[in-house]
Scaffold this active site. Structure first.
Site, short mmCIF file in Angstrom:
data_model
loop_
_atom_site.label_atom_id
_atom_site.label_comp_id
_atom_site.label_asym_id
_atom_site.label_seq_id
_atom_site.Cartn_x
_atom_site.Cartn_y
_atom_site.Cartn_z
N GLU A 142 -6.57 4.19 -6.11
CA GLU A 142 -7.64 4.66 -5.44
C GLU A 142 -8.10 5.97 -5.76
O GLU A 142 -7.40 6.95 -5.40
CB GLU A 142 -7.46 4.62 -3.83
CG GLU A 142 -8.90 4.62 -3.09
CD GLU A 142 -8.71 5.23 -1.74
OE1 GLU A 142 -9.78 4.83 -0.94
OE2 GLU A 142 -7.54 5.78 -1.49
N ASP B 123 0.90 -1.22 0.05
CA ASP B 123 0.00 -0.05 -0.02
C ASP B 123 0.98 1.27 0.07
O ASP B 123 1.72 1.37 0.77
CB ASP B 123 -0.90 0.14 1.13
CG ASP B 123 -2.04 0.46 1.02
OD1 ASP B 123 -3.38 0.07 1.27
OD2 ASP B 123 -2.29 1.70 0.36
N HIS C 288 -11.50 -2.36 3.04
CA HIS C 288 -11.54 -1.84 4.67
C HIS C 288 -12.06 -0.71 4.98
O HIS C 288 -12.12 -0.16 6.30
CB HIS C 288 -10.01 -1.96 5.03
CG HIS C 288 -9.07 -0.65 4.07
ND1 HIS C 288 -9.04 -0.77 2.76
CD2 HIS C 288 -8.68 0.37 4.79
CE1 HIS C 288 -8.65 0.45 2.38
NE2 HIS C 288 -8.26 0.91 3.64
N ASP C 289 -12.56 -0.09 4.00
CA ASP C 289 -13.25 1.36 4.34
C ASP C 289 -14.88 1.23 3.98
O ASP C 289 -15.66 2.30 4.26
CB ASP C 289 -12.74 2.39 3.00
CG ASP C 289 -11.49 2.80 3.37
OD1 ASP C 289 -10.84 3.22 2.50
OD2 ASP C 289 -10.79 2.68 4.25
N ASP D 47 -2.89 4.91 -2.38
CA ASP D 47 -3.89 5.40 -1.67
C ASP D 47 -4.42 6.98 -2.22
O ASP D 47 -3.57 7.71 -2.41
CB ASP D 47 -3.30 5.67 -0.12
CG ASP D 47 -4.37 5.84 0.78
OD1 ASP D 47 -4.25 7.09 1.42
OD2 ASP D 47 -5.37 5.20 0.66
#
Ligand code: TEU
Ligand code: CA
Length: 542
Positions: A241, A98, A315-316, A199
């Site tokens: 993302e 990440d 995970h969000d 990210d």
């Protein structure tokens, strides 16, 4: 067109804090992941997207990094990380790291130096502005509630943070900053990782003074420069993302000739349950016809000149079975339905840990049970504004990020085999029934549906390269579509409701062999199909 490995791959996302504890401190870690690599190999996935394991004060559970080239002691050491990369490779599994470079932690050495004063050589690594009318420089807000500006008493200037005040945004206009990031990326790439998940990468081109955050004018210049300096000539996968993405901008990111990224995560299907131009907490019911339209748009508009990623949760987000399925009476059926509908589409599928056994959201009774900074900040900000506790707890139960972050349920023991000690976040009570051990013993479990779908993608080019055609666009609950490739045609169909539905798909011709079904259906008459609650199947067409 030579296919890239990631075009017929399936990626598994691990949220390390909640995957597997190996040293009895109630927190998942890298040796825990290593101990479960055989399980992931059995599932058949090709790559693991590993959410952050770097040094961090965990204000946002690792998405606030204080040292990019050090592993957080909770997760282990760099030697553990090297061992994970190696042992995964032994099983043909690549580790995708990440990359969180829109911001750092305020405990990163760069920010500590920057705060020492306006003359610090690191000052311009971040975004500082003088007060305006004695207050914040402008109206930019934080995704975690409140202003995006925080005053630094020492210098009397504000610094920008689009997320928490402990996540100051980096100034990408500063070439030195970009150089530091590329050196750090090459440090990891030289270790033989499989690539990066990036990210909020659509924010690095921001123009704060014009309140432009996403899609800034220099965004793609930076990504192209990054590609030349780090990714070029390496057989790696990158996924950005990008909450702001449209098919048009997706082509800019992922068109092979542009040498930017392999693909992006677009969120249009996720954002359909938000009041337009409001926040994720201003929710509205999902209109499945609109949802099908959005998914179809991405399937047909991003073909030769770009590449899609496919996901229902991460995970969000809340877990898909609870969000759009039925996590009680039809938990298995709806979990398999969403797997079948997603894994027959065009693009690279992502499985969020626990999805492959049909894990569900959790229910909380008090804000004291909430770990996630985004949910906590929203709760207290809206309590101030007069919302009731009950209303806010409901919002967190249906939209909170902790829903995705409960420990993985490996078996029916006290802490579900995740840890021997007290887990950092409680294990779901339904782990007694819903767990990996039970799933592996039950040949009809959700796990084996995922295993089969992953195998199908490897063996059938139609899933990777076939065209997509939506059927029954106006049907309120049935999502049906065809994939077509070199004369071969497959039909995929799912009833996203607890009510039986009768439909006809006669214009698709005649059914041939059944491929996969979540009700062990052997055959189907396309002229008249009685679909059971949450029934889904795919079938070859004559
Ligand atoms: O998420 C970006 C992001 O915009 C989400 O936080 C979003 O606001 C919201 O949660 C949607 O449900 C990325 C990471 O995935 C997230 O975990 C981090 O908190 C965030 O960036 C900051 O790094
Ligand atoms: Ca641990």
């Amino acid at each position: 067109m030579m296919m890239k490995w990631w075009q017929n791959a399936v990626v598994y996302q691990i949220y390390p804090r909640s995957f597997q504890d190996s040293n009895g401190d109630g927190i998942g870690d890298i040796q825990g992941i290593i101990s479960r690599l055989d399980y992931l190999q059995e599932l058949g996935i090709d790559a693991v997207w590993l959410s952050p394991v770097y040094a961090s004060p965990n204000d946002d559970n690792g998405y606030d990094i204080s040292n990019y080239q050090a592993i957080h002691p909770d997760y282990g050491t760099m030697a553990d990380m090297d061992e994970l990369i190696e042992k995964a490779r032994d099983r043909n599994i690549r580790i995708v790291m990440d990359l969180v470079v829109n911001h750092t932690s305020d405990e990163h050495q760069w920010f500590i130096e920057a705060k020492k004063g306006k003359d610090s050589p690191y000052r311009d690594y971040y975004i500082w502005r003088d007060p305006v009318a004695g207050g914040v420089p402008n109206n930019l807000t934080s995704a975690f509630s409140g202003s995006a500006w925080t005053l630094d008493e020492n210098s009397g200037q504000y610094y920008l943070h689009l997320f928490s005040s402990k996540q100051p945004d980096l100034n990408w206009e500063n070439e030195q900053v970009r150089r530091e990031v590329y050196d750090m990326m090459n440090f990891w790439l030289d270790k033989g990782i499989g690539g990066f998940r990036m990210d909020v990468i659509d924010l690095i081109g921001k123009v704060p003074d014009k309140e432009i955050t996403a899609d800034g004018p220099k965004l793609h210049d930076y990504i192209q420069e990054m590609h030349q300096e780090t990714l070029k000539g390496r057989d790696v996968m990158t996924v950005g993302e990008t909450w702001s993405a449209t098919p048009e901008t997706a082509r800019l990111y992922s068109h092979p000739d542009r040498e930017e990224l392999s693909m992006i995560f677009q969120f249009e299907h996720i954002l359909l349950e938000e009041e337009p131009d409001k926040s994720k907490w201003d929710i509205k019911d999902l209109d499945l016809v609109e949802w099908k339209k959005v998914l179809t748009k991405w399937q047909v508009e991003l073909t030769a000149d770009g590449w899609n990623s496919l996901f229902w949760n991460n995970h969000d987000t809340p877990r898909v079975v609870s969000r759009w399925g039925n996590d009680t009476t039809y938990r298995k059926e709806s979990a398999k339905l969403f797997a079948i509908l997603l894994h027959h589409m065009r693009g690279t599928p992502y499985i969020f840990q626990g999805e492959e056994i049909g894990m569900t959201n959790r229910v909380i009774q008090s804000v004291d049970e909430v770990d996630d900074i985004e949910s906590r900040n929203m709760y207290y900000e809206r309590l101030e504004k007069g919302y009731s506790e009950e209303e806010l707890l409901h919002l967190i139960n249906v939209r909170g990020r902790d829903n995705a972050r409960t420990p993985i349920q490996w078996d029916d023991s006290k802490h579900a085999g995740f840890t021997e000690e007290t887990p950092w976040l409680p294990v779901q009570p339904n782990h007694v029934e819903v767990n990996v051990k039970q799933a592996l013993e039950d040949k009809e479990s959700v796990f084996y549906t995922y295993q089969k779908l992953i195998r199908l993608r490897k063996e059938n080019p139609i899933l990777v390269r076939g065209d997509f055609k939506l059927l029954l666009p106006a049907h309120p609950t049935v999502f049906a579509y065809e994939r077509q490739f070199e004369g071969e045609r497959w039909l995929v169909c799912g009833n996203i409701s607890s009510e039986p539905q009768e439909i006809s798909l006669s214009e698709s011709g005649e059914a041939d062999v059944m491929i996969v079904s979540n009700y062990s259906r052997a055959a189907v008459d396309l002229k008249a199909i009685q679909l059971k609650p949450y029934e889904a199947f795919s079938i070859k067409l004559k």
